[in-house]
Design an enzyme around this catalytic site. Structure first.
Site, PDB file in Angstrom:
ATOM      1  CD  GLU A 243      10.267  11.961  12.155  1.00  0.00           C
ATOM      2  OE1 GLU A 243       9.149  11.419  12.206  1.00  0.00           O
ATOM      3  OE2 GLU A 243      11.284  11.383  11.709  1.00  0.00           O
TER       4      GLU A 243
ATOM      5  CD  GLU B  88      12.830   3.436   8.605  1.00  0.00           C
ATOM      6  OE1 GLU B  88      12.800   4.368   9.453  1.00  0.00           O
ATOM      7  OE2 GLU B  88      12.832   3.607   7.390  1.00  0.00           O
TER       8      GLU B  88
ATOM      9  CE  LYS C 249      -1.784   2.779   2.859  1.00  0.00           C
ATOM     10  NZ  LYS C 249      -1.593   4.017   2.080  1.00  0.00           N
TER      11      LYS C 249
ATOM     12  CB  CYS D 160      13.128   8.301   9.050  1.00  0.00           C
ATOM     13  SG  CYS D 160      13.967   7.234   7.879  1.00  0.00           S
TER      14      CYS D 160
ATOM     15  CB  SER E  46       4.142   8.790  11.916  1.00  0.00           C
ATOM     16  OG  SER E  46       2.920   8.102  11.839  1.00  0.00           O
TER      17      SER E  46
HETATM   18  P1  NAI Z   1       1.895   8.217   8.362  1.00  0.00           P
HETATM   19  O1  NAI Z   1       2.650   7.384   9.311  1.00  0.00           O
HETATM   20  O2  NAI Z   1       0.478   8.545   8.671  1.00  0.00           O
HETATM   21  O3  NAI Z   1       1.915   7.541   6.896  1.00  0.00           O
HETATM   22  C1  NAI Z   1       2.767   6.515   6.463  1.00  0.00           C
HETATM   23  C2  NAI Z   1       1.951   5.409   5.810  1.00  0.00           C
HETATM   24  O4  NAI Z   1       1.077   4.847   6.783  1.00  0.00           O
HETATM   25  C3  NAI Z   1       1.052   5.840   4.663  1.00  0.00           C
HETATM   26  O5  NAI Z   1       1.029   4.851   3.670  1.00  0.00           O
HETATM   27  C4  NAI Z   1      -0.305   5.950   5.319  1.00  0.00           C
HETATM   28  O6  NAI Z   1      -1.367   5.781   4.411  1.00  0.00           O
HETATM   29  C5  NAI Z   1      -0.250   4.799   6.296  1.00  0.00           C
HETATM   30  N1  NAI Z   1      -1.170   4.896   7.425  1.00  0.00           N
HETATM   31  C6  NAI Z   1      -1.607   6.007   8.063  1.00  0.00           C
HETATM   32  N2  NAI Z   1      -2.457   5.674   9.048  1.00  0.00           N
HETATM   33  C7  NAI Z   1      -2.555   4.338   9.057  1.00  0.00           C
HETATM   34  C8  NAI Z   1      -3.285   3.400   9.853  1.00  0.00           C
HETATM   35  N3  NAI Z   1      -4.085   3.798  10.851  1.00  0.00           N
HETATM   36  N4  NAI Z   1      -3.135   2.078   9.592  1.00  0.00           N
HETATM   37  C9  NAI Z   1      -2.335   1.654   8.603  1.00  0.00           C
HETATM   38  N5  NAI Z   1      -1.645   2.498   7.808  1.00  0.00           N
HETATM   39  C10 NAI Z   1      -1.741   3.822   8.035  1.00  0.00           C
HETATM   40  O7  NAI Z   1       2.697   9.546   8.153  1.00  0.00           O
HETATM   41  P2  NAI Z   1       2.134  10.988   7.685  1.00  0.00           P
HETATM   42  O8  NAI Z   1       0.864  11.299   8.373  1.00  0.00           O
HETATM   43  O9  NAI Z   1       2.094  11.016   6.222  1.00  0.00           O
HETATM   44  O10 NAI Z   1       3.284  11.933   8.208  1.00  0.00           O
HETATM   45  C11 NAI Z   1       3.272  12.375   9.554  1.00  0.00           C
HETATM   46  C12 NAI Z   1       4.629  12.360  10.161  1.00  0.00           C
HETATM   47  O11 NAI Z   1       5.115  11.034  10.175  1.00  0.00           O
HETATM   48  C13 NAI Z   1       5.691  13.139   9.411  1.00  0.00           C
HETATM   49  O12 NAI Z   1       5.657  14.493   9.716  1.00  0.00           O
HETATM   50  C14 NAI Z   1       6.927  12.458   9.918  1.00  0.00           C
HETATM   51  O13 NAI Z   1       7.266  12.988  11.155  1.00  0.00           O
HETATM   52  C15 NAI Z   1       6.521  11.025  10.083  1.00  0.00           C
HETATM   53  N6  NAI Z   1       6.919  10.197   8.923  1.00  0.00           N
HETATM   54  C16 NAI Z   1       8.031   9.412   9.050  1.00  0.00           C
HETATM   55  C17 NAI Z   1       8.479   8.685   7.973  1.00  0.00           C
HETATM   56  C18 NAI Z   1       9.677   7.832   8.054  1.00  0.00           C
HETATM   57  O14 NAI Z   1      10.332   7.589   7.044  1.00  0.00           O
HETATM   58  N7  NAI Z   1      10.024   7.288   9.207  1.00  0.00           N
HETATM   59  C19 NAI Z   1       7.820   8.757   6.667  1.00  0.00           C
HETATM   60  C20 NAI Z   1       6.623   9.551   6.665  1.00  0.00           C
HETATM   61  C21 NAI Z   1       6.219  10.256   7.766  1.00  0.00           C
END
Ligand code: NAI
Ligand code: MG
Length: 498
Positions: A402, A271, A196, A305, A250
């Site tokens: 972050e 991760e 996904k 990250c 996140s």
């Molecule tokens: P997110 O963690 O919500 O999104 C990442 C993935 O998780 C996306 O594919 C999203 O559709 C999916 N997702 C979201 N909610 C979910 C749920 N309840 N169950 C299963 N999958 C779910 O990150 P977001 O909201 O785009 O960004 C927020 C913050 O997260 C950023 O500001 C950053 O701090 C952090 N982040 C960290 C990343 C990393 O590489 N470690 C990458 C992206 C965001």
């Protein structure tokens, strides 16, 4: 912003791809969502809609998991030799390479990142990851084990077998690389996948799906369901017929994934976020440490990250280093990623812009002093100035949380023990860096920093062979290297009485 050089003419194949309706790859077929719903993906440089994509939800996740289960248990995939799996992965890497420019432009249009980096980082890294993992397909071995159980003689050995149907949820900051990190090891060991992509950046994963079909992977081995996290993502994480879930994103959502996985106790790897310390000692080569510290935080607009978001500098050189990083920050050409001269693009989305600007406001309110930057640029697109904050205190949100934007806090320190305590004072433990000419000090620091990666006199160096992952709340498990194979295999002990 950089306006001097004209934007790149968009590749014809990218225009064609964007003009076709974007569907979901399930069981070898491109299908619409049962609901008929689509969602828009945007160009972050302009805020305009780039394409409409079929919106997968629970119904599509159910179908995709069933297709992955069928492909795992019957059909050509489970009978394929390791060498055949390796050849398919290698063929896919060749196809990605052949479509290098097209994928780079698609990534830049969807994510916003400079085309310069899509070309030299994102697409080549995806190629390298598939090639590295192609080599592993034929090298997944168990062991023979002399056992001492009584009354008879035995022959005992272990097998490493694929864990089964894998759900993979990836973020938007390196869309194609994240797809490669997830799919390549899972396929090398013989799993089947439901991927996904992030709702902000689904396009390169969908194009990759076409290349996966062209490479000749059997139907259902890779299924790609674009959709939102709260719906499609949550359905995948909680699905009772998924054997393992792999997530990058996140820490907050990582926790939801871990909880959702408890239903059938599927295996979980995570991760997650970081607040990585980047430590500059007085004996460092500042010609390397200053530009290195700037790119540590500003690369990919800080949306990585491992971003070196806490810069610790020995007090004797604090002003010199901070001024140097400020000078470096002014050299960045901020602009639309499709502009050839741009090396700092927009943030990925309106939501990310709001999040980062929220941290800038919070820093100002809590009394941080801005050395450079501190604001959004213009009203079109999601651009933010490279920003350095000083005068910060350990309890401030800008130091603890972050930010995921081009914002660094700079903090002076007195001695190695003090900076180790500062560096480790975080819930995260993803990466860290040390800049010094003293080799013993460098390795002593490497031992004391509680992070999954430590860079010495460099930053953001990744390799498909080098395990990557986090201590503490930065995650569970290690991706890349042979460590990744452990994430996607089970060990089976076989014991025969002779
Ligand atoms: P997110 O963690 O919500 O999104 C990442 C993935 O998780 C996306 O594919 C999203 O559709 C999916 N997702 C979201 N909610 C979910 C749920 N309840 N169950 C299963 N999958 C779910 O990150 P977001 O909201 O785009 O960004 C927020 C913050 O997260 C950023 O500001 C950053 O701090 C952090 N982040 C960290 C990343 C990393 O590489 N470690 C990458 C992206 C965001
Ligand atoms: Mg989210």
């Amino acid at each position: 912003m950089a306006t001097t050089i004209a934007p790149v003419q968009i590749h014809r194949s990218v225009q064609e791809f964007l003009s076709r309706p974007r569907k979901l790859l399930i069981g070898g077929q491109w299908v619409d969502a049962k609901s008929g719903k689509t969602f828009a993906t945007y160009n972050p440089a302009t805020g305009e809609v780039l394409a409409q994509v079929a919106e997968g939800d629970r119904a599509e996740i159910d179908k995709a998991v069933a297709a992955a289960r069928k492909a795992f248990e019957s059909g050509p995939w489970p009978d394929m030799s390791p060498a055949e799996r390796g050849r398919l992965l290698w063929k896919l890497s060749d196809l990605i390479e052949q479509h290098h420019e097209e994928l780079a432009e698609l990534e830049t249009l969807d994510n916003g990142k400079p085309l310069l980096f899509s070309r030299i980082v994102d697409v080549p890294t995806a190629v390298d990851v598939f090639r590295y993992m192609a080599g592993w397909a034929t090298k997944i071995e168990g062991t023979t084990i002399p056992i001492s159980a009584p009354h008879a003689k035995y022959f005992a050995y272990t097998l490493r077998e694929p864990v089964g149907v894998v759900g993979q949820i990836i973020p938007w900051n390196f869309p194609l690389i994240m797809a490669a990190w997830k799919l390549a090891p899972a396929l090398a060991v013989g799993c089947t996948c439901v991927l996904k992509p992030a709702e902000q950046t689904p396009l390169t994963a969908l194009r990759l799906g076409e290349l996966i079909q062209e490479a000749g992977f059997p139907d259902g081995v890779v299924n790609i369901v674009a959709g939102f996290g709260e719906t499609a993502g949550a359905a995948l994480a909680s699905h009772p017929d998924v054997d393992k879930i792999a997530f990058t994103g996140s820490t907050e959502v990582g926790r939801l994934i871990a909880n959702a996985a408890t239903g059938n106790l599927k295996k979980v790897s995570l991760e997650l976020g970081g607040k990585s310390p980047n430590v500059v000692f007085a004996d460092a080569d500042l010609n390397a440490a200053i530009p290195g510290s700037a790119s540590a935080i500003f690369f990919n607009q800080g949306q990585i990250c491992t971003a070196g978001s806490r810069l610790f500098v020995h007090k004797s050189i604090f002003d010199k280093v901070v001024d140097g990083v400020a000078e470096e920050s002014k050299k960045f050409q901020v602009g639309p990623g499709m502009n050839e001269s741009t090396n700092l693009g927009p943030l990925v989305s309106k939501a990310q812009l709001a999040r980062v600007c929220g941290y800038l406001d919070s820093g100002a309110k809590e009394g941080a002093k801005t050395i450079v930057g501190g604001h959004r640029i213009g009203n079109t697109g999601y651009f933010v100035e490279p920003t350095i904050l000083v005068g910060v205190k350990p309890h401030m949100k800008v130091v603890r949380e972050e930010i995921f934007g081009p914002v660094v806090t700079a903090i002076p320190f007195n001695d190695p023990d003090e900076v180790v305590a500062f560096a480790n004072d975080t819930i995260y433990g993803l990466a860290s860096a040390v800049w010094t000419r003293d080799i013993s000090k460098a390795h002593r620091m490497a031992a004391k920093l509680r992070t999954g990666t430590v860079w010495i006199n460099c930053y953001n160096v990744f390799d498909p062979a080098l395990p990557f992952g986090g201590y503490k709340q930065s995650g569970w498990g290690r991706e890349m290297g042979h460590a990744a194979l452990e994430l996607y295999t089970e060990s089976k002990s076989v014991c025969a009485q002779l």
